[in-house]
Design a protein around this motif. Structure first.
Motif, short mmCIF file in Angstrom:
data_model
loop_
_atom_site.label_atom_id
_atom_site.label_comp_id
_atom_site.label_asym_id
_atom_site.label_seq_id
_atom_site.Cartn_x
_atom_site.Cartn_y
_atom_site.Cartn_z
N THR A 127 15.32 41.52 47.58
CA THR A 127 16.54 41.49 46.77
C THR A 127 17.67 40.85 47.56
OG1 THR A 127 15.94 43.45 45.47
CG2 THR A 127 18.27 42.90 45.59
N PHE A 128 18.33 39.87 46.93
CA PHE A 128 19.52 39.26 47.50
C PHE A 128 20.74 39.80 46.74
CE2 PHE A 128 16.23 35.76 47.44
CZ PHE A 128 15.80 35.98 48.74
N PHE A 129 21.81 40.09 47.45
CA PHE A 129 23.01 40.64 46.81
C PHE A 129 24.00 39.52 46.56
CE2 PHE A 129 27.15 43.01 47.02
CZ PHE A 129 26.96 43.71 45.83
N GLN A 130 24.55 39.50 45.34
CA GLN A 130 25.50 38.46 44.95
C GLN A 130 26.92 39.00 44.93
OE1 GLN A 130 27.12 38.65 41.74
NE2 GLN A 130 28.27 36.75 42.00
N VAL A 131 27.85 38.21 45.43
CA VAL A 131 29.26 38.60 45.42
C VAL A 131 30.12 37.47 44.88
CG1 VAL A 131 29.06 40.17 47.39
CG2 VAL A 131 29.67 37.77 47.78
N TYR A 132 31.26 37.87 44.32
CA TYR A 132 32.34 36.95 44.01
C TYR A 132 33.42 37.13 45.07
CZ TYR A 132 30.22 36.51 39.39
OH TYR A 132 29.34 36.27 38.36
N TRP A 133 34.28 36.15 45.18
CA TRP A 133 35.44 36.30 46.05
C TRP A 133 36.49 37.06 45.25
CZ3 TRP A 133 36.24 35.69 51.10
CH2 TRP A 133 37.56 35.72 51.56
N GLN A 134 36.51 38.36 45.42
CA GLN A 134 37.44 39.19 44.64
C GLN A 134 37.95 40.35 45.48
OE1 GLN A 134 34.05 40.85 41.94
NE2 GLN A 134 35.72 42.34 41.76
N GLY A 135 39.22 40.65 45.29
CA GLY A 135 39.82 41.75 46.02
C GLY A 135 40.19 41.36 47.44
N SER A 136 40.44 42.37 48.26
CA SER A 136 40.84 42.14 49.64
C SER A 136 39.62 41.85 50.53
CB SER A 136 41.56 43.37 50.19
OG SER A 136 40.65 44.47 50.29
N ALA A 142 33.42 45.86 52.78
CA ALA A 142 32.80 47.14 52.42
C ALA A 142 31.59 46.93 51.51
CB ALA A 142 33.82 48.05 51.75
N ARG A 143 31.69 45.99 50.56
CA ARG A 143 30.57 45.70 49.69
C ARG A 143 29.39 45.11 50.46
NH1 ARG A 143 34.92 44.56 46.15
NH2 ARG A 143 34.99 42.31 46.54
N ALA A 227 36.45 45.03 36.82
CA ALA A 227 35.99 44.16 37.90
C ALA A 227 36.38 42.72 37.63
CB ALA A 227 34.47 44.28 38.05
N TYR A 228 36.24 42.31 36.39
CA TYR A 228 36.60 40.94 36.00
C TYR A 228 38.09 40.70 36.24
CZ TYR A 228 37.03 36.83 32.93
OH TYR A 228 37.28 35.58 32.41
N GLY A 229 38.90 41.70 35.91
CA GLY A 229 40.34 41.57 36.11
C GLY A 229 40.71 41.43 37.58
N GLU A 230 40.03 42.20 38.44
CA GLU A 230 40.29 42.08 39.88
C GLU A 230 39.93 40.68 40.36
OE1 GLU A 230 39.47 44.73 43.81
OE2 GLU A 230 37.68 44.03 42.74
N TRP A 231 38.80 40.17 39.89
CA TRP A 231 38.39 38.83 40.28
C TRP A 231 39.42 37.79 39.82
CZ3 TRP A 231 36.59 35.00 36.68
CH2 TRP A 231 36.19 33.81 37.29
N MET A 232 39.88 37.90 38.57
CA MET A 232 40.86 36.95 38.05
C MET A 232 42.17 37.01 38.85
SD MET A 232 40.48 37.11 33.89
CE MET A 232 41.83 35.93 33.71
N GLY A 233 42.50 38.19 39.36
CA GLY A 233 43.75 38.36 40.09
C GLY A 233 43.66 37.99 41.56
N THR A 234 42.50 37.59 42.02
CA THR A 234 42.32 37.22 43.42
C THR A 234 42.42 35.70 43.57
OG1 THR A 234 40.80 39.08 43.71
CG2 THR A 234 40.78 37.37 45.41
N SER A 235 43.20 35.24 44.53
CA SER A 235 43.31 33.80 44.77
C SER A 235 41.95 33.22 45.11
CB SER A 235 44.28 33.53 45.92
OG SER A 235 45.59 33.96 45.59
N PRO A 236 41.60 32.06 44.54
CA PRO A 236 40.30 31.45 44.83
C PRO A 236 40.13 31.19 46.32
CG PRO A 236 41.38 30.34 42.98
CD PRO A 236 42.40 31.25 43.59
N PRO A 237 38.89 31.24 46.80
CA PRO A 237 38.66 31.09 48.25
C PRO A 237 38.85 29.65 48.72
CG PRO A 237 36.57 31.17 47.10
CD PRO A 237 37.63 31.47 46.07
N THR A 238 39.28 29.52 49.96
CA THR A 238 39.31 28.24 50.64
C THR A 238 38.02 28.10 51.44
OG1 THR A 238 40.32 29.16 52.63
CG2 THR A 238 41.82 28.45 50.86
N TRP A 239 37.79 26.94 52.01
CA TRP A 239 36.63 26.78 52.89
C TRP A 239 36.75 27.66 54.12
CZ3 TRP A 239 32.02 25.22 51.69
CH2 TRP A 239 31.84 24.36 50.60
#
Length: 390
Positions: A127-136, A142-143, A227-239
């Motif tokens: 199993t591979f775990f998938q993440v979005y860039w969301q939150g701090s 922690a995830r 969860a979707y709202g937290e993701w929307m409120g997080t600035s997109p990641p840079t490289w």
């Protein structure tokens, strides 16, 4: 084998059975694509444009489908892609994990999943775990710690999803939570599909729209929309953010959504193990050409520096073979196995995987290839302009 009540022969048949079995809104959620669905349609149409070059003699008596992806040995180059809140069946992601294990392959588990990662890993240790860039960053770390502790074998970072949720034909309503008010509103749809309702009644639980993997073990996770709202409120990641994220995970690390050769090279630069050429199954920026059109350019740009996967439009084993011939090491599937689960639960997911296995095997035979590792661009025919300059 011929189709029976409990077995279907094609992914198209799984889709049709799913349409007849689950409530309309559930099916539309599985079928949806962004805006006009241009990319969704092209993901599958592009495969039909690719020709195959068969051989007629010296064909291999047996074929080898097994490979290794993200450090995991799998029986065929097909992995179940992470998809969020699999409320189409009570078994959810655990059922997918078991079905994939029965077929000898791996799965990706969404951080928006309805089942805890500990249960999923117990059902399938690949199993591979998938993440979005969301939150701090602390929350993200922690995830990752929880996923690592649970035994996840790799990390998938999904970047091919923007805020465009509009559908020209009207998006299916998805409730914030399942309660009495929701039950009343959706009752006509649910009662029209008594078999789907009966499965949940037998399981003793309602569809779960929470995301337990975004909380500490044993604590309730936020709702999908929370969860979707937290993701929307997080600035997109840079490289630079992605480079930091790579440093937090010492195992296999896949960036999902790479479309441009220049960004594929950036993924190599930050130390990613793999990339997936993907447009989120047509749920990202509409009018993006099919993922398979971008694959040759991306694969050529990175060579053997990094593993390359393809996600989007896989409906047949021959589609898998075409992707491998054009530079992919393996493919990820989403809708195909979700339709299988909607049609027949865990057995339906296994059914879809075995359909793809049979299709890969027969296509290799027709091409005169003994192994999935023997495929080259010489095995396919691309029409002029297929890659659209990508």
């Amino acid at each position: 084998m011929a189709s029976t009540k409990d077995w279907f022969e094609t992914v198209a048949e799984a889709r049709e059975r799913a349409r007849k079995r689950v409530p309309r809104s559930v099916f539309l959620a599985l079928h949806a694509g962004s805006e006009a669905g241009t990319t969704l349609a092209d993901n599958t149409a592009a495969f039909a444009e690719i020709g195959l070059r068969p051989r007629i003699a010296d064909l291999p008596a047996t074929r080898e489908l097994g490979t290794t992806v993200l450090g995991q040995e799998i029986s065929m180059p097909v992995i179940c892609s992470p998809t969020g809140v699999q409320a189409v069946d009570p078994g959810g992601e655990v059922a997918v994990a078991r079905a994939a294990a029965a077929s000898g392959t791996a799965i990706g588990l969404s951080s928006f999943a309805a089942k805890p990662i500990e249960e999923v890993v117990a059902a399938n240790d690949k199993t591979f775990f998938q993440v979005y860039w969301q939150g701090s960053r602390d929350g993200i770390r922690a995830r990752l710690d929880r996923a690592r502790e649970a035994g996840a074998k790799g990390l998938i970072v999904t970047l091919d999803w923007v805020f465009a949720t509009a559908r020209d034909w009207g998006a299916p309503p998805i409730p914030e939570k399942v309660n009495l008010r929701t039950a009343v509103a959706f009752a006509p749809q649910v009662l029209a599909r008594p078999g789907w309702l009966a499965r949940y009644v037998r399981s003793g639980r309602l569809p779960d729209l929470t995301t337990p993997n975004l909380a500490a073990v044993g604590e309730p996770g936020p709702s999908f929309f929370g969860a979707y709202g937290e993701w929307m409120g997080t600035s997109p990641p840079t490289w630079d953010d992605l480079a930091w994220l790579r440093q937090q995970w010492d195992g296999p690390f896949l960036i999902k959504g790479v479309y441009r050769p220049d960004e594929a090279k950036r993924a190599v630069d930050i130390g990613a193990t793999a990339i997936s050429v993907s447009n989120h199954g047509g749920n990202n920026l509409d009018s993006t050409p099919a993922a398979i059109r971008a694959l040759p350019g991306v694969a050529a740009a990175v060579g053997d520096q990094i593993e390359v996967l393809l996600d989007g439009g896989i409906r047949r084993g021959s589609d898998v073979v075409k992707a491998l011939a054009l530079g992919a090491d393996a493919v990820l599937i989403g809708r195909a196995y979700l339709w299988g689960m909607a049609a027949n639960g865990e057995r339906g997911v296994h059914n879809v995987l075995e359909i793809l296995r049979q299709g890969i095997d027969s296509t290799l035979y027709g091409l005169g290839r003994k192994s999935v590792h023997d495929l080259t661009p010489d095995d396919v025919l691309l029409p002029d302009g297929f890659t659209r300059g990508m």
